[in-house]
Design an enzyme around this catalytic site. Structure first.
Site, short mmCIF file in Angstrom:
data_model
loop_
_atom_site.label_atom_id
_atom_site.label_comp_id
_atom_site.label_asym_id
_atom_site.label_seq_id
_atom_site.Cartn_x
_atom_site.Cartn_y
_atom_site.Cartn_z
N ASP A 199 3.56 -0.70 -4.13
CA ASP A 199 4.81 -0.85 -3.38
C ASP A 199 4.92 -2.27 -2.82
O ASP A 199 4.03 -2.72 -2.08
CB ASP A 199 4.88 0.18 -2.25
CG ASP A 199 4.80 1.61 -2.78
OD1 ASP A 199 5.84 2.26 -2.85
OD2 ASP A 199 3.68 2.03 -3.15
N ASP A 249 1.41 -7.80 -1.57
CA ASP A 249 2.39 -8.39 -0.65
C ASP A 249 1.98 -8.26 0.81
O ASP A 249 2.78 -8.54 1.71
CB ASP A 249 3.76 -7.75 -0.86
CG ASP A 249 3.79 -6.27 -0.45
OD1 ASP A 249 2.80 -5.56 -0.74
OD2 ASP A 249 4.78 -5.85 0.15
N ASP A 289 -1.44 -4.18 -6.25
CA ASP A 289 -0.78 -3.27 -5.32
C ASP A 289 0.47 -2.69 -5.97
O ASP A 289 1.00 -3.25 -6.94
CB ASP A 289 -0.41 -4.07 -4.05
CG ASP A 289 0.29 -3.22 -3.02
OD1 ASP A 289 -0.16 -2.08 -2.78
OD2 ASP A 289 1.30 -3.69 -2.46
#
Length: 377
Positions: A11, A131, A9
């Site tokens: 961001d 996240d 991922d």
């Protein structure tokens, strides 16, 4: 041989995600996650065949609310910095749709990654790093495992509540933990030991969080085993069914053997470990445990007890427990305790053992050498 990849991922994983806008709009806002540059450089250098793939949702990219030029300015700078650190990504997948569009290309959908699902990749050895829970859900949909960047306690709770435990290989609080796991693997030892006298299951995770689940049928013994997990930082599960109708001997001895075997398995090749490890006071007592995971069992015992029992555990079994543990784990143990309170004395020994384990199993993947002049442990 099939290929492997990390699906990463962007961001919140590579760069810090602003808490309000959830997207980086200016170069001043561009901030890398701590340790990400160093660790991706390490992974790229040490595991050159492992492909690095950015997989990101960028809500509304290309619309007036989120112009393509704004994204590309940040993206180009981010990639330039990574390249300067020796990290070049093999592929970049960007989905511009919004959540409400419900497109199969949007994570956790796999639409962006169909070229990785043609059988040429060993998905069991691939990971999705992110996240958000959607990143772990993407891992589930791809048939691989997720690495969830989160506070460990919070992350493990969220993973369990969403039924993703078997699809999450690691809850990591930082990129150092991710890199260690990717490069050196997990350190979990599991032993099922069944005899006519006992039936014992032991599982230990040397890189855990100190969680314990102990049941031996002996209350004081459970209390002591709990100290090992709590104070070493290892996750420890011990389930024992023993012939307590005979006496405590087989339960205590066989538990020590199974625990020692589990520790030995979890240590693996021992590369990068500290190897040695502690003394601590407990009220009136001073307890010392010197430990060496050197591959050779030996016990030195300097502790005397005047009571026949502490709780429901016979004091004559204390030395027997540590001798069996030392033999099975193939480690040196030098144990000394002084003091007046028998409970404090033996509890101090178990706590000192736990701290010695914590010191000795600490691993440094950046100095991944065998801690021995012999070349073997």
């Amino acid at each position: 041989m099939k290929k492997t990849a990390l699906f990463i991922d962007r961001d919140g994983t590579l760069i810090v995600e602003p808490p309000i806008t959830e997207q980086v709009n200016t170069l001043d806002e561009l901030e890398f996650l701590p340790g990400v540059l160093r660790n991706l450089h390490f992974i790229r250098e040490k595991l050159p065949t492992l492909e690095l793939v950015i997989v990101t949702n960028q809500d509304g990219l290309g619309t007036p609310d989120y112009p393509t030029e704004t994204f590309e300015r940040i993206q180009d700078k981010m990639l330039q910095v990574f390249k300067g650190e020796g990290v070049v990504f093999d592929d970049i997948k960007i989905d511009p749709t919004r959540k409400e569009d419900n497109k199969p290309t949007r994570k956790p959908g796999t639409g962006m990654l169909t070229n990785y699902m043609d059988g040429s990749y060993d998905m069991e050895r691939c990971y999705v790093i992110g996240d958000r829970l959607t990143d772990v859900q993407l891992a589930k949909n791809l048939g691989c495992k997720g690495i969830y960047i989160k506070d460990k306690e919070t992350g493990e709770k969220e993973i369990a509540e969403n039924g993703l435990t078997e699809h999450c290989a690691l809850v990591a609080e930082n990129w150092d933990q991710i890199s260690e796991f990717i490069f050196a693997g997990e350190r979990i030892g599991t032993v099922q030991r069944t005899t006519k006298e006992t039936d014992i299951y032991v599982s230990i995770n040397l890189d855990g969080n100190g969680k314990t689940d102990i049941s031996s049928g002996l209350g004081f013994f459970d209390h002591m085993l709990d100290q090992i997990g709590k104070h070493s930082g290892c996750d420890l599960t011990i389930k024992v069914k023993g012939d307590l109708n005979v006496d405590e001997h087989h339960t205590i001895e066989d538990t020590a053997i199974a625990l020692g075997e589990a520790i030995y398995k979890a240590l693996g090749n021992k590369r990068g470990i500290e190897r040695y490890g502690y003394c601590l006071p407990m009220d009136d007592c001073l307890c010392q445990v010197a430990l060496d995971f050197g591959g050779r069992p030996w016990l030195v015992w300097d502790a005397k007890f005047t009571r026949e029992y502490v709780g429901d555990m016979p004091t004559e079994m204390f030395i027997h427990f540590f001798k069996s543990l030392s033999d099975a784990a193939k480690m040196n143990l030098n144990i000394k305790a002084e003091g007046d309170n028998e409970h404090h004395k033996i509890e101090g020994i178990f706590k000192a053992l736990a701290r010695a384990i914590k010191m000795a199993v600490k691993r440094d993947i950046y100095k991944f050498e065998l801690p021995s002049t012999k070349g073997t442990l």
